[in-house]
Motif scaffolding. Sequence first.
Motif, PDB file in Angstrom:
ATOM      1  N   LEU A   1       0.809  -1.220   0.000  1.00 39.03           N
ATOM      2  CA  LEU A   1       0.000   0.000   0.000  1.00 39.03           C
ATOM      3  C   LEU A   1       0.845   1.274   0.000  1.00 39.03           C
TER       4      LEU A   1
ATOM      5  N   ASN B   1      -7.266   2.139  -3.900  1.00 38.65           N
ATOM      6  CA  ASN B   1      -8.144   1.645  -2.843  1.00 38.65           C
ATOM      7  C   ASN B   1      -9.251   0.789  -3.464  1.00 38.65           C
TER       8      ASN B   1
ATOM      9  N   TYR C   1      -4.857   5.212  -3.064  1.00 37.77           N
ATOM     10  CA  TYR C   1      -4.978   4.801  -1.664  1.00 37.77           C
ATOM     11  C   TYR C   1      -4.426   5.889  -0.748  1.00 37.77           C
TER      12      TYR C   1
ATOM     13  N   ASN D   1      -8.313   4.426   3.835  1.00 41.90           N
ATOM     14  CA  ASN D   1      -9.130   3.897   2.739  1.00 41.90           C
ATOM     15  C   ASN D   1      -9.322   2.400   2.912  1.00 41.90           C
TER      16      ASN D   1
ATOM     17  N   THR E   1      -8.977  -1.260   1.684  1.00 45.36           N
ATOM     18  CA  THR E   1      -8.054  -1.980   0.825  1.00 45.36           C
ATOM     19  C   THR E   1      -8.827  -2.899  -0.111  1.00 45.36           C
TER      20      THR E   1
END
Length: 171
Positions: free
Chosen positions: A38, A45, A51, A55, A57
Amino acid sequence: MAIANSIQTLVDTNSRTVIKRIGILDSDENETVIIEPLKLFGALNANGQYYQTGNTTPAGMANSAFTISRILASVDAEVGHLQLKWQGTTTSQTIVAAGVGVFDTNPQYQFPSIGNNAIGPTGNVTIRTVGTTTNAAYTVIIELHKNNGYYDKGQLTDPAAFNYGAYALKP
């Protein structure tokens, strides 16, 4: 315990990331996280937007965000050996173990890309050293190829070129 260690991102584009990790140690490292999917450039997201912390995943990102296509390692005799592992919720799965010397999974040797096979994957890659003595050192360079489903390939900056969003073709 580490005397000094560093992670340097050499390349981080929409499709590829190259990371260098250097460790100078006086005792073993145990499952230190060195790659988090990430935090790589272009991570999306669950709604297909960039992302940000907090947020949601996207489902599947933890086990298929990227594959490892090349690993180069130089391991000092004082390290013993090091292991790169996929982090999981129950156990970590070893990606590769490198002993003393220089190790390269150069594509010319037809080494396959390595996908995540951890049980309860987090998507993170960790490093572990075994048998480390004072002033041990290693260098690891890892090349990743990102999965288009989890990283921006340009569709957010030029949606028309990708038939994305309002430009999507719908029957």
